[in-house]
Motif scaffolding. Structure first.
Motif, PDB file in Angstrom:
ATOM      1  N   LEU A   1       0.838  -1.196   0.000  1.00 42.58           N
ATOM      2  CA  LEU A   1       0.000   0.000   0.000  1.00 42.58           C
ATOM      3  C   LEU A   1       0.872   1.245   0.000  1.00 42.58           C
ATOM      4  CD1 LEU A   1      -2.802  -0.884   2.584  1.00 42.58           C
ATOM      5  CD2 LEU A   1      -3.003  -0.830   0.100  1.00 42.58           C
ATOM      6  N   ARG A   2       0.512   2.226  -0.816  1.00 39.20           N
ATOM      7  CA  ARG A   2       1.285   3.462  -0.844  1.00 39.20           C
ATOM      8  C   ARG A   2       0.957   4.374   0.325  1.00 39.20           C
ATOM      9  NH1 ARG A   2       4.122   4.740  -5.437  1.00 39.20           N
ATOM     10  NH2 ARG A   2       5.157   6.110  -3.958  1.00 39.20           N
TER      11      ARG A   2
ATOM     12  N   LEU B   1       0.310  -5.267 -10.601  1.00 42.08           N
ATOM     13  CA  LEU B   1       1.337  -4.336 -10.133  1.00 42.08           C
ATOM     14  C   LEU B   1       2.100  -4.977  -8.990  1.00 42.08           C
ATOM     15  CD1 LEU B   1       2.582  -1.484 -10.310  1.00 42.08           C
ATOM     16  CD2 LEU B   1       0.953  -0.783  -8.544  1.00 42.08           C
ATOM     17  N   LYS B   2       3.423  -5.025  -9.149  1.00 46.31           N
ATOM     18  CA  LYS B   2       4.286  -5.565  -8.096  1.00 46.31           C
ATOM     19  C   LYS B   2       5.230  -4.468  -7.625  1.00 46.31           C
ATOM     20  CE  LYS B   2       7.790  -9.072  -7.106  1.00 46.31           C
ATOM     21  NZ  LYS B   2       8.631 -10.164  -7.671  1.00 46.31           N
ATOM     22  N   PRO B   3       5.099  -4.034  -6.374  1.00 45.70           N
ATOM     23  CA  PRO B   3       5.947  -2.940  -5.883  1.00 45.70           C
ATOM     24  C   PRO B   3       7.280  -3.442  -5.336  1.00 45.70           C
ATOM     25  CG  PRO B   3       4.316  -3.488  -4.237  1.00 45.70           C
ATOM     26  CD  PRO B   3       4.066  -4.400  -5.412  1.00 45.70           C
ATOM     27  N   GLN B   4       8.203  -2.518  -5.172  1.00 46.46           N
ATOM     28  CA  GLN B   4       9.455  -2.756  -4.445  1.00 46.46           C
ATOM     29  C   GLN B   4       9.781  -1.446  -3.708  1.00 46.46           C
ATOM     30  OE1 GLN B   4      12.371  -3.965  -7.456  1.00 46.46           O
ATOM     31  NE2 GLN B   4      12.644  -1.863  -8.139  1.00 46.46           N
TER      32      GLN B   4
ATOM     33  N   PHE C   1      13.170   3.438  -7.693  1.00 42.35           N
ATOM     34  CA  PHE C   1      12.309   2.598  -8.536  1.00 42.35           C
ATOM     35  C   PHE C   1      11.341   1.832  -7.638  1.00 42.35           C
ATOM     36  CE2 PHE C   1      16.758   2.310 -10.301  1.00 42.35           C
ATOM     37  CZ  PHE C   1      16.624   3.394 -11.142  1.00 42.35           C
ATOM     38  N   PRO C   2      10.249   2.468  -7.195  1.00 44.15           N
ATOM     39  CA  PRO C   2       9.357   1.839  -6.214  1.00 44.15           C
ATOM     40  C   PRO C   2       8.500   0.704  -6.759  1.00 44.15           C
ATOM     41  CG  PRO C   2       8.495   3.971  -6.879  1.00 44.15           C
ATOM     42  CD  PRO C   2       9.852   3.848  -7.512  1.00 44.15           C
ATOM     43  N   PHE C   3       8.458   0.519  -8.096  1.00 45.83           N
ATOM     44  CA  PHE C   3       7.664  -0.558  -8.678  1.00 45.83           C
ATOM     45  C   PHE C   3       8.567  -1.457  -9.511  1.00 45.83           C
ATOM     46  CE2 PHE C   3       4.759   3.007  -8.098  1.00 45.83           C
ATOM     47  CZ  PHE C   3       3.804   2.404  -7.290  1.00 45.83           C
ATOM     48  N   ASN C   4       8.427  -2.768  -9.313  1.00 47.91           N
ATOM     49  CA  ASN C   4       9.269  -3.734 -10.015  1.00 47.91           C
ATOM     50  C   ASN C   4       8.688  -4.148 -11.362  1.00 47.91           C
ATOM     51  OD1 ASN C   4       9.739  -6.945 -10.454  1.00 47.91           O
ATOM     52  ND2 ASN C   4      11.613  -5.913  -9.773  1.00 47.91           N
ATOM     53  N   SER C   5       7.389  -4.343 -11.420  1.00 47.23           N
ATOM     54  CA  SER C   5       6.781  -4.780 -12.677  1.00 47.23           C
ATOM     55  C   SER C   5       5.302  -4.425 -12.692  1.00 47.23           C
ATOM     56  CB  SER C   5       6.959  -6.296 -12.884  1.00 47.23           C
ATOM     57  OG  SER C   5       6.484  -7.008 -11.762  1.00 47.23           O
ATOM     58  N   SER C   6       4.759  -4.338 -13.901  1.00 46.17           N
ATOM     59  CA  SER C   6       3.356  -3.970 -14.069  1.00 46.17           C
ATOM     60  C   SER C   6       2.865  -4.487 -15.414  1.00 46.17           C
ATOM     61  CB  SER C   6       3.189  -2.447 -13.994  1.00 46.17           C
ATOM     62  OG  SER C   6       1.869  -2.073 -14.303  1.00 46.17           O
ATOM     63  N   LEU C   7       1.565  -4.770 -15.468  1.00 43.27           N
ATOM     64  CA  LEU C   7       0.944  -5.189 -16.727  1.00 43.27           C
ATOM     65  C   LEU C   7      -0.503  -4.714 -16.735  1.00 43.27           C
ATOM     66  CD1 LEU C   7       1.018  -6.812 -19.395  1.00 43.27           C
ATOM     67  CD2 LEU C   7       0.240  -8.797 -18.077  1.00 43.27           C
ATOM     68  N   PHE C   8      -0.890  -4.065 -17.831  1.00 46.67           N
ATOM     69  CA  PHE C   8      -2.281  -3.623 -18.013  1.00 46.67           C
ATOM     70  C   PHE C   8      -2.734  -4.042 -19.401  1.00 46.67           C
ATOM     71  CE2 PHE C   8      -5.396  -0.373 -19.399  1.00 46.67           C
ATOM     72  CZ  PHE C   8      -6.388  -0.669 -18.484  1.00 46.67           C
ATOM     73  N   LEU C   9      -3.799  -4.823 -19.446  1.00 42.93           N
ATOM     74  CA  LEU C   9      -4.382  -5.290 -20.704  1.00 42.93           C
ATOM     75  C   LEU C   9      -5.834  -4.851 -20.740  1.00 42.93           C
ATOM     76  CD1 LEU C   9      -4.215  -6.940 -23.334  1.00 42.93           C
ATOM     77  CD2 LEU C   9      -4.856  -8.961 -21.991  1.00 42.93           C
ATOM     78  N   ASP C  10      -6.194  -4.119 -21.801  1.00 47.27           N
ATOM     79  CA  ASP C  10      -7.523  -3.533 -21.905  1.00 47.27           C
ATOM     80  C   ASP C  10      -8.113  -3.885 -23.262  1.00 47.27           C
ATOM     81  OD1 ASP C  10      -9.729  -1.791 -21.247  1.00 47.27           O
ATOM     82  OD2 ASP C  10      -8.844  -0.323 -22.608  1.00 47.27           O
ATOM     83  N   THR C  11      -9.272  -4.514 -23.267  1.00 50.85           N
ATOM     84  CA  THR C  11      -9.954  -4.863 -24.526  1.00 50.85           C
ATOM     85  C   THR C  11     -11.308  -4.172 -24.569  1.00 50.85           C
ATOM     86  OG1 THR C  11     -10.894  -6.856 -23.517  1.00 50.85           O
ATOM     87  CG2 THR C  11      -8.803  -7.091 -24.694  1.00 50.85           C
ATOM     88  N   ASN C  12     -11.657  -3.653 -25.762  1.00 49.99           N
ATOM     89  CA  ASN C  12     -12.908  -2.905 -25.933  1.00 49.99           C
ATOM     90  C   ASN C  12     -13.620  -3.382 -27.199  1.00 49.99           C
ATOM     91  OD1 ASN C  12     -12.589  -0.378 -23.896  1.00 49.99           O
ATOM     92  ND2 ASN C  12     -10.605  -0.890 -24.800  1.00 49.99           N
ATOM     93  N   PHE C  13     -14.914  -3.660 -27.058  1.00 53.78           N
ATOM     94  CA  PHE C  13     -15.733  -4.088 -28.190  1.00 53.78           C
ATOM     95  C   PHE C  13     -16.940  -3.156 -28.296  1.00 53.78           C
ATOM     96  CE2 PHE C  13     -13.674  -7.683 -26.206  1.00 53.78           C
ATOM     97  CZ  PHE C  13     -13.109  -8.362 -27.262  1.00 53.78           C
TER      98      PHE C  13
END
Length: 549
Positions: free
Chosen positions: A209-210, A374-377, A383-395
């Protein structure tokens, strides 16, 4: 002057015969000693090791002094016990637990190899603790031989109290900590089975948590009839202000062009865990972007939250796009979140008398499905965040005065920091979008370029029906507050409106400096197309400052 010295003593341990001596020699033991007490302790240690191996009836025959430095000890191993059959009261231990420790078990007994008794009983006891019996103990009684190599015993489970549950959760320090985060983010609830190991694991999620930190480990207060859990939490500064200034030479006017943006992020100011984001961006192409986002987590104390967004984009006097979206999200755990919702975009042609055939008035309606990781460090301030992924699909579909047409829009964004060691790391980021349609309007095309996509190009200066960007940096931390890095960006895009395809490249370097005001970053990047020669005038300098308050 006479010199003093300490005499070293040597120990040799033998068995009752050659085979036993060979077995003892295979067990490492200390042979050099300072005094006799050390020798005696080593012999006791050897007997204990032999007992754990199954030689529980090993006997010390003698220990004698051969000369001033050599001691001999003789231990008779006797018959090795290989296993023990342990009986217990029916239904006291579940079969799932017995399956983890034994290959031979039933409803009232289980068999263990003699060398695994200690670890297996400790494992069973840990499972009893997880069931809410923190003071339970296991004891073997009536141990006896059933054959020369096997033992039999009865297992007694001492339960000093009934099964305990967490009856009260008390937050110290940050008294207004949002209670919904206890239930849905940390997964801590009243009346759940008490398990200290599991509680420590859950409260560790406070590091994700931030807006909150765990001051110290949780504490437990046991009373006769209840169990209270105390959490020590501190409210953290979590608001951020991010901005940058970019400038470069305009090829047509040969003058400096300036561009920049302001990004305000307010988190948990109402002690609800809410997030409000405000973005304003203006660039050298007379393009302006305004965006507001509001996230309300855990509505009505449920794991469901809502995300509302308003985005307004205007390009000089050509057109303006207004997008509104509403999504609901479900927080799977501290790192994973899924969304679903709807969005509407309305675009207005601002040109006089519709003078452009590629810019049209239109409206689109989309149904969206998204995933966020979202994976923080947070231990790394740079560099407070180690990795992130966002996938967005729209129809959905696009409508204008002439027709209605189905469309599909997908957005992907992610990054990963590969920490090579304490000072060196690799930063990799991917970013891309695809707009699938039978026909295209200029005012609905995807826009990219600049510090948040491919560096070395003007902000939102590139129009595409599909594009992909790979950003990479090699980073070297000079200390905890300064780092330098390389810049290597590659992009590919297609524009089906004018039937063009192109590759873009950005090369440069930069640095980051953690100041009292925040993180100051500067990038110097030269951007070029695949067919374009290198020109120093194509370079861009991007400056940004991100501060927390």
């Amino acid at each position: 002057m006479p010199q003093g010295f300490s005499q070293k003593l040597k120990l040799k341990i033998n068995g009752d015969n050659h085979i036993e001596t060979k077995k003892i020699d295979s067990i490492k033991y200390l042979k050099n000693h300072k005094n006799y007490n050390s020798i005696k302790l080593e012999i006791d240690s050897m007997q204990l090791k032999l007992s754990k191996m199954g030689y529980i009836e090993n006997t010390l025959i003698k220990t004698i002094k051969i000369n001033d430095t050599l001691w001999h000890s003789k231990i008779k191993l006797n018959t090795r016990i290989t296993s023990i059959l342990i009986y217990f009261s029916q239904n006291e231990i579940s079969k799932s637990i017995l399956k983890d420790v034994s290959n031979n078990y039933s409803e009232n007994y289980f068999e263990l190899p003699i060398n695994s008794v200690k670890n297996s009983l400790e494992y069973i006891n840990s499972k009893m603790i997880e069931l809410g019996l923190p003071f339970s103990k296991l004891k073997l009684n009536n141990i006896k031989k059933t054959s020369p190599t096997k033992l039999q015993a009865n297992l007694t489970i001492i339960k000093r109290h009934k099964n305990r549950t967490v009856d009260d959760i008390i937050v110290k320090g940050y008294k207004k900590f949002p209670k919904s985060y206890l239930k849905h983010f940390l997964k801590l609830k009243k009346h759940q089975v008490f398990d200290l190991k599991n509680i420590n694991k859950k409260t560790k999620l406070l590091d994700d948590l931030r807006f909150a930190d765990q001051i110290k480990s949780p504490e437990i207060l046991f009373s006769k009839d209840s169990t209270s859990l105390y959490l020590y939490i501190n409210k953290s500064q979590s608001n951020t202000f991010d901005g940058f200034l970019g400038f470069g030479t305009n090829e047509e006017t040969n003058k400096l062009d300036f561009n920049g943006y302001l990004n305000l992020n307010l988190t948990n100011n109402l002690n609800y865990g809410e997030t409000f984001k405000l973005l304003y961006k203006g660039d050298e192409n007379n393009q302006k972007t305004f965006e507001a986002n509001l996230t309300l987590p855990y509505l009505f104390k449920t794991p469901i939250g809502v995300d509302l967004q308003l985005n307004i984009f205007r390009r000089d006097t050509t057109f303006s796009n207004t997008t509104q979206s509403a999504k609901i999200h479900y927080q799977i755990n501290s790192k994973h979140k899924i969304y679903t919702g709807v969005s509407n975009t309305k675009s207005d042609n601002l040109l006089v008398a519709n003078s452009s055939s590629h810019i049209k008035n239109y409206s689109t309606n989309y149904y969206s499905f998204s995933y966020y990781y979202l994976k923080p460090q947070y231990d790394n301030l740079l560099f407070p965040f180690n990795s992130s992924l966002f996938l967005d699909t729209n129809f959905g579909k696009r409508e204008n005065n002439q027709n209605s047409e189905k469309q599909y829009l997908m957005n992907l964004e992610g990054f990963k920091i590969i920490n090579l060691n304490n000072k060196n790391s690799l930063y990799l980021r991917v970013n891309g979008s695809i707009l699938q349609s039978n026909t295209y309007f200029e005012n609905e095309l995807l826009r990219f370029g600049g510090i948040n996509s491919i560096r070395g190009f003007e902000e939102n200066s590139i129009l595409a029906s599909k594009y992909g960007v790979i950003n990479s940096e090699y980073r070297y931390q000079l200390n905890k507050s300064i780092y330098i890095h390389s810049v290597t960006d590659v992009a590919y895009f297609e524009n089906k409106l004018n039937d063009s395809k192109e590759k873009l490249f950005g090369y440069g370097f930069g640095f980051g400096l953690l100041t009292k005001s925040g993180l100051l970053k500067l990038n110097y990047v030269n951007g070029k197309t695949e067919k374009q020669n290198f020109k120093l005038s194509n370079s861009k300098i991007h400056i940004s400052l991100k501060t927390r308050f």
